[in-house]
Motif scaffolding. Structure first.
Motif, PDB file in Angstrom:
ATOM      1  N   LYS A 187      70.734  25.067 -11.224  1.00 61.67           N
ATOM      2  CA  LYS A 187      69.790  24.780 -12.343  1.00 61.67           C
ATOM      3  C   LYS A 187      68.802  25.827 -12.368  1.00 61.67           C
ATOM      4  O   LYS A 187      68.207  26.259 -11.357  1.00 61.67           O
ATOM      5  N   GLN A 188      68.334  26.355 -13.568  1.00 58.10           N
ATOM      6  CA  GLN A 188      67.085  27.002 -14.025  1.00 58.10           C
ATOM      7  C   GLN A 188      66.283  26.485 -14.821  1.00 58.10           C
ATOM      8  O   GLN A 188      66.378  25.842 -15.764  1.00 58.10           O
ATOM      9  N   VAL A 189      65.029  26.443 -14.353  1.00 54.56           N
ATOM     10  CA  VAL A 189      63.733  25.859 -14.951  1.00 54.56           C
ATOM     11  C   VAL A 189      62.687  27.234 -15.678  1.00 54.56           C
ATOM     12  O   VAL A 189      62.520  28.107 -14.590  1.00 54.56           O
ATOM     13  N   GLN A 190      62.412  26.995 -17.048  1.00 52.77           N
ATOM     14  CA  GLN A 190      61.459  27.761 -17.289  1.00 52.77           C
ATOM     15  C   GLN A 190      60.586  27.307 -17.962  1.00 52.77           C
ATOM     16  O   GLN A 190      60.361  26.177 -18.720  1.00 52.77           O
ATOM     17  N   PHE A 191      59.158  27.774 -17.915  1.00 46.54           N
ATOM     18  CA  PHE A 191      57.890  27.038 -18.197  1.00 46.54           C
ATOM     19  C   PHE A 191      57.737  27.385 -19.883  1.00 46.54           C
ATOM     20  O   PHE A 191      57.787  28.530 -20.217  1.00 46.54           O
ATOM     21  N   ILE A 192      57.302  26.310 -20.736  1.00 47.49           N
ATOM     22  CA  ILE A 192      56.900  26.714 -22.055  1.00 47.49           C
ATOM     23  C   ILE A 192      55.514  26.916 -22.145  1.00 47.49           C
ATOM     24  O   ILE A 192      54.860  27.594 -22.654  1.00 47.49           O
ATOM     25  N   ASN A 193      55.074  25.271 -21.958  1.00 45.98           N
ATOM     26  CA  ASN A 193      53.285  25.426 -21.947  1.00 45.98           C
ATOM     27  C   ASN A 193      52.910  24.406 -21.426  1.00 45.98           C
ATOM     28  O   ASN A 193      53.472  23.146 -20.785  1.00 45.98           O
ATOM     29  N   LYS A 194      51.600  24.128 -21.226  1.00 48.68           N
ATOM     30  CA  LYS A 194      50.827  23.002 -20.536  1.00 48.68           C
ATOM     31  C   LYS A 194      49.635  22.747 -21.484  1.00 48.68           C
ATOM     32  O   LYS A 194      49.141  23.495 -21.869  1.00 48.68           O
ATOM     33  N   THR A 195      49.249  21.501 -21.228  1.00 48.68           N
ATOM     34  CA  THR A 195      47.996  20.833 -22.034  1.00 48.68           C
ATOM     35  C   THR A 195      47.344  20.291 -21.164  1.00 48.68           C
ATOM     36  O   THR A 195      48.008  19.051 -20.403  1.00 48.68           O
ATOM     37  N   ILE A 196      46.027  20.040 -20.644  1.00 46.62           N
ATOM     38  CA  ILE A 196      45.467  19.403 -19.807  1.00 46.62           C
ATOM     39  C   ILE A 196      43.996  18.828 -20.777  1.00 46.62           C
ATOM     40  O   ILE A 196      43.521  19.400 -21.601  1.00 46.62           O
ATOM     41  N   THR A 197      43.997  17.515 -20.696  1.00 45.26           N
ATOM     42  CA  THR A 197      43.160  16.810 -21.366  1.00 45.26           C
ATOM     43  C   THR A 197      42.397  15.624 -20.883  1.00 45.26           C
ATOM     44  O   THR A 197      43.004  15.255 -19.667  1.00 45.26           O
ATOM     45  N   ASP A 198      41.363  15.102 -21.327  1.00 43.18           N
ATOM     46  CA  ASP A 198      40.644  13.872 -20.650  1.00 43.18           C
ATOM     47  C   ASP A 198      41.572  12.671 -21.038  1.00 43.18           C
ATOM     48  O   ASP A 198      42.080  12.652 -22.167  1.00 43.18           O
ATOM     49  N   GLY A 199      41.581  11.829 -20.010  1.00 43.82           N
ATOM     50  CA  GLY A 199      42.288  10.281 -20.304  1.00 43.82           C
ATOM     51  C   GLY A 199      42.903   9.924 -18.861  1.00 43.82           C
ATOM     52  O   GLY A 199      43.081  10.726 -18.000  1.00 43.82           O
ATOM     53  N   LYS A 200      43.589   8.955 -19.050  1.00 41.89           N
ATOM     54  CA  LYS A 200      44.035   8.009 -17.933  1.00 41.89           C
ATOM     55  C   LYS A 200      45.241   7.395 -18.401  1.00 41.89           C
ATOM     56  O   LYS A 200      45.365   6.748 -19.407  1.00 41.89           O
ATOM     57  N   LEU A 201      46.416   7.436 -17.582  1.00 36.61           N
ATOM     58  CA  LEU A 201      47.423   6.629 -17.791  1.00 36.61           C
ATOM     59  C   LEU A 201      47.142   5.445 -17.734  1.00 36.61           C
ATOM     60  O   LEU A 201      46.505   4.670 -16.632  1.00 36.61           O
ATOM     61  N   LYS A 202      47.805   4.405 -18.290  1.00 39.97           N
ATOM     62  CA  LYS A 202      47.645   3.033 -18.573  1.00 39.97           C
ATOM     63  C   LYS A 202      48.123   2.473 -17.288  1.00 39.97           C
ATOM     64  O   LYS A 202      47.356   1.545 -16.662  1.00 39.97           O
ATOM     65  N   LYS A 203      49.356   2.902 -16.944  1.00 35.26           N
ATOM     66  CA  LYS A 203      49.903   2.371 -15.682  1.00 35.26           C
ATOM     67  C   LYS A 203      50.958   3.387 -15.185  1.00 35.26           C
ATOM     68  O   LYS A 203      51.364   4.239 -16.057  1.00 35.26           O
ATOM     69  N   ALA A 204      51.444   3.203 -14.224  1.00 31.47           N
ATOM     70  CA  ALA A 204      52.543   4.053 -13.615  1.00 31.47           C
ATOM     71  C   ALA A 204      53.610   4.132 -14.697  1.00 31.47           C
ATOM     72  O   ALA A 204      54.276   3.096 -15.087  1.00 31.47           O
ATOM     73  N   SER A 205      54.008   5.364 -14.995  1.00 33.33           N
ATOM     74  CA  SER A 205      55.138   5.369 -16.131  1.00 33.33           C
ATOM     75  C   SER A 205      56.343   4.920 -15.586  1.00 33.33           C
ATOM     76  O   SER A 205      56.892   5.237 -14.579  1.00 33.33           O
ATOM     77  N   SER A 206      57.057   4.276 -16.374  1.00 34.66           N
ATOM     78  CA  SER A 206      58.418   4.004 -16.087  1.00 34.66           C
ATOM     79  C   SER A 206      59.333   4.899 -16.302  1.00 34.66           C
ATOM     80  O   SER A 206      60.681   4.668 -16.082  1.00 34.66           O
ATOM     81  N   ASN A 207      59.095   6.048 -16.876  1.00 31.99           N
ATOM     82  CA  ASN A 207      59.938   7.218 -17.092  1.00 31.99           C
ATOM     83  C   ASN A 207      60.383   7.646 -15.594  1.00 31.99           C
ATOM     84  O   ASN A 207      61.517   8.604 -15.759  1.00 31.99           O
ATOM     85  N   TYR A 208      59.688   7.527 -14.512  1.00 32.42           N
ATOM     86  CA  TYR A 208      60.053   8.238 -13.331  1.00 32.42           C
ATOM     87  C   TYR A 208      60.530   7.255 -12.336  1.00 32.42           C
ATOM     88  O   TYR A 208      60.367   5.920 -12.370  1.00 32.42           O
ATOM     89  N   LEU A 209      61.409   7.587 -11.305  1.00 35.08           N
ATOM     90  CA  LEU A 209      62.256   6.478 -10.469  1.00 35.08           C
ATOM     91  C   LEU A 209      61.359   6.590  -9.251  1.00 35.08           C
ATOM     92  O   LEU A 209      60.589   7.350  -8.914  1.00 35.08           O
ATOM     93  N   ASN A 210      61.779   5.541  -8.724  1.00 32.87           N
ATOM     94  CA  ASN A 210      61.239   5.376  -7.320  1.00 32.87           C
ATOM     95  C   ASN A 210      61.675   6.068  -6.230  1.00 32.87           C
ATOM     96  O   ASN A 210      61.060   6.338  -5.214  1.00 32.87           O
ATOM     97  N   SER A 211      62.820   6.242  -6.366  1.00 33.68           N
ATOM     98  CA  SER A 211      63.697   7.045  -5.335  1.00 33.68           C
ATOM     99  C   SER A 211      64.928   7.991  -6.153  1.00 33.68           C
ATOM    100  O   SER A 211      65.163   7.650  -7.192  1.00 33.68           O
ATOM    101  N   GLY A 212      65.050   8.875  -5.486  1.00 30.51           N
ATOM    102  CA  GLY A 212      66.045  10.092  -6.294  1.00 30.51           C
ATOM    103  C   GLY A 212      67.621  10.174  -5.612  1.00 30.51           C
ATOM    104  O   GLY A 212      67.506   9.771  -4.486  1.00 30.51           O
ATOM    105  N   LYS A 213      68.289  10.653  -6.397  1.00 32.08           N
ATOM    106  CA  LYS A 213      69.291  10.996  -5.746  1.00 32.08           C
ATOM    107  C   LYS A 213      69.897  12.452  -6.089  1.00 32.08           C
ATOM    108  O   LYS A 213      69.047  13.188  -6.586  1.00 32.08           O
TER     109      LYS A 213
END
Length: 176
Positions: free
Chosen positions: A66-92
Motif C-alpha cells: 500500500k502507498q498513501v499520499q497526503f492531499i490536505n488537512k484542515t484544523i478547526t475549533d470543535g469537539k467530537l460529540k462522541k467516539a466515532s463509530s467509523n473506527y474499530l476497537n481492534s484491527g486485523k
C-alpha cells in the motif's frame, strides 16, 4: 429510681439526633462524589478543543504494498460529540493504524481504520436475493476526522502487517 426521671422529657434530644443523622448522611453522600483532577495541559485543550480533518489517497501497487499520499488537512475549533463509530476497537491484518505523535514520536492517541481498499457490498442477485461480496480496490480515498491532542506534532498512518498487531509505517504527516 426510674430511668424516665433521669432523662428530660422534651423533644430537643430527639430532633437533635435526627438532624445529626441527616447531616451525617448528607456529608457521606457528598464525599462519595468523584474528585478527578484535570491536569493543566488537558484543561487547556478542553478549554479550546480542536478537530483535524485529513485527506489522503491510498493505492495498492502490483506487488501488493500500500502507498498513501497526503492531499490536505484542515484544523478547526470543535469537539467530537462522541467516539466515532467509523473506527474499530481492534484491527486485523491489512487494516490501518492512525497515530497522533508528539515531537519525540511518542504515541498520544491511536485509532484503527478498516482497510479502505477492501469493501463489502450488498446487491440483489438474479433470483432477487440479497448477497454480500468482498471487493478489493486498487485505489481509493481515505478521509479522517480526529479530536486533535494539543501535543500532537505528527500524524502517522501505518498498516497492520501481522497477528501481533505490528505495523509498517506508510506516511508521516507533520502538523505546523
Amino acid at each position: 429510681m426510674k430511668f424516665e426521671k433521669l432523662m428530660p422529657q422534651n423533644n430537643f434530644y430527639k430532633s437533635f439526633a435526627q438532624v445529626s443523622f441527616f447531616m451525617f448522611a448528607l456529608l457521606s453522600l457528598a464525599s462519595c462524589g468523584s474528585k478527578r483532577s484535570i491536569p493543566q495541559a488537558d484543561a487547556q485543550s478542553e478549554a479550546n478543543p480542536k478537530l483535524i480533518f485529513l485527506n489522503y489517497t491510498i493505492s495498492k501497487s502490483d506487488d501488493g504494498f500500500k502507498q498513501v499520499q497526503f492531499i490536505n488537512k484542515t484544523i478547526t475549533d470543535g469537539k467530537l460529540k462522541k467516539a466515532s463509530s467509523n473506527y474499530l476497537n481492534s484491527g486485523k491484518i491489512g487494516d490501518l493504524k492512525c497515530a497522533q505523535l508528539d515531537k519525540q514520536s511518542n504515541e498520544l492517541q491511536v485509532v484503527i481504520i478498516q482497510n479502505p481498499l477492501s469493501k463489502k457490498v450488498e446487491f440483489v442477485n438474479d433470483s432477487l436475493i440479497f448477497e454480500k461480496k468482498q471487493i478489493d480496490l486498487e485505489n481509493g480515498a481515505l478521509s479522517l476526522r480526529l479530536q486533535l491532542n494539543g501535543k500532537t506534532k505528527y500524524i502517522e498512518i501505518s498498516e497492520i502487517v501481522d497477528s501481533l498487531k505490528q505495523s509498517k509505517p506508510l506516511i508521516k504527516t507533520k502538523l505546523n
